[in-house]
Motif scaffolding. Structure first.
Motif, mmCIF file in Angstrom:
data_model
loop_
_atom_site.group_PDB
_atom_site.id
_atom_site.type_symbol
_atom_site.label_atom_id
_atom_site.label_comp_id
_atom_site.label_asym_id
_atom_site.label_seq_id
_atom_site.Cartn_x
_atom_site.Cartn_y
_atom_site.Cartn_z
ATOM 1 N N TRP A 166 0.814 -1.222 0.000
ATOM 2 C CA TRP A 166 0.000 0.000 0.000
ATOM 3 C C TRP A 166 0.841 1.263 0.000
ATOM 4 N N TRP A 167 2.161 1.148 0.180
ATOM 5 C CA TRP A 167 3.053 2.309 0.142
ATOM 6 C C TRP A 167 3.274 2.792 -1.283
ATOM 7 N N GLU A 206 0.362 5.400 -9.939
ATOM 8 C CA GLU A 206 0.840 6.334 -10.970
ATOM 9 C C GLU A 206 2.043 7.158 -10.512
ATOM 10 N N GLY A 207 3.029 6.476 -9.932
ATOM 11 C CA GLY A 207 4.266 7.132 -9.545
ATOM 12 C C GLY A 207 4.321 7.672 -8.135
ATOM 13 N N LYS A 208 3.206 7.702 -7.437
ATOM 14 C CA LYS A 208 3.203 8.219 -6.061
ATOM 15 C C LYS A 208 3.693 7.138 -5.101
ATOM 16 N N VAL A 209 4.531 7.532 -4.141
ATOM 17 C CA VAL A 209 5.018 6.627 -3.102
ATOM 18 C C VAL A 209 4.748 7.283 -1.757
ATOM 19 N N ALA A 210 4.030 6.591 -0.894
ATOM 20 C CA ALA A 210 3.678 7.121 0.428
ATOM 21 C C ALA A 210 4.809 6.887 1.421
ATOM 22 N N THR A 211 4.906 7.796 2.394
ATOM 23 C CA THR A 211 5.920 7.641 3.439
ATOM 24 C C THR A 211 5.312 7.550 4.835
ATOM 25 N N THR A 212 4.000 7.804 4.953
ATOM 26 C CA THR A 212 3.302 7.653 6.229
ATOM 27 C C THR A 212 2.066 6.795 6.008
ATOM 28 N N ALA A 213 1.556 6.221 7.084
ATOM 29 C CA ALA A 213 0.348 5.403 6.976
ATOM 30 C C ALA A 213 -0.830 6.233 6.485
ATOM 31 N N GLU A 214 -0.935 7.468 6.953
ATOM 32 C CA GLU A 214 -2.041 8.337 6.529
ATOM 33 C C GLU A 214 -1.965 8.606 5.027
ATOM 34 N N GLU A 215 -0.770 8.889 4.548
ATOM 35 C CA GLU A 215 -0.581 9.152 3.122
ATOM 36 C C GLU A 215 -0.862 7.891 2.300
ATOM 37 N N ALA A 216 -0.425 6.732 2.803
ATOM 38 C CA ALA A 216 -0.664 5.472 2.100
ATOM 39 C C ALA A 216 -2.159 5.191 1.993
#
Length: 124
Positions: free
Chosen positions: A35-36, A63-73
């Protein structure tokens, strides 16, 4: 080892990380990102499988986005699902698929692609 590639998908263009085997042939593996997003860990796993002789495509659902926090993921995953879950496509005639995955702090819930399809991993 691998590289970002684009490919047609549902009338549009999608991208992913393609890691070929050393010979350029062999069984194919489709890797679904965590999910990251399609991060360094997912790309490294694809490269590792390619080193074992597989042709590997790790799809990029964000589409190229990578999350760094659980909220962002969570928010990125929800945005990716705004049009509903991905549509299933039937396997090509004579095609076979193996199931593999990594969840729960890196512990595999299923055996690797070399194992039996869908067989729970020891200790999972």
């Amino acid at each position: 080892m691998g590289q970002i590639v684009e490919f047609p998908s549902n009338g549009s263009t999608a991208q992913g990380w393609f890691a070929p085997s050393a010979t350029g042939s062999g069984p194919a593996v489709l890797v679904i990102q965590e999910w990251w997003g399609l991060n360094d860990n997912v790309r490294a796993m694809a490269d590792r499988l390619a080193g074992e002789g597989y042709l590997v495509l790790a799809v990029d659902l964000y589409e190229g986005k990578v999350a760094t926090t659980a909220e962002e993921a969570g928010a990125t995953m929800q945005a990716a699902m705004k049009d509903g879950p991905p549509r299933r496509q039937p396997a090509p005639a004579g095609g076979r698929a193996k199931l593999g995955g990594w969840v729960r702090r890196g512990r595999p819930p299923f055996r690797s692609v070399a194992g039996k399809s869908g067989t729970p991993a020891p200790g999972a």
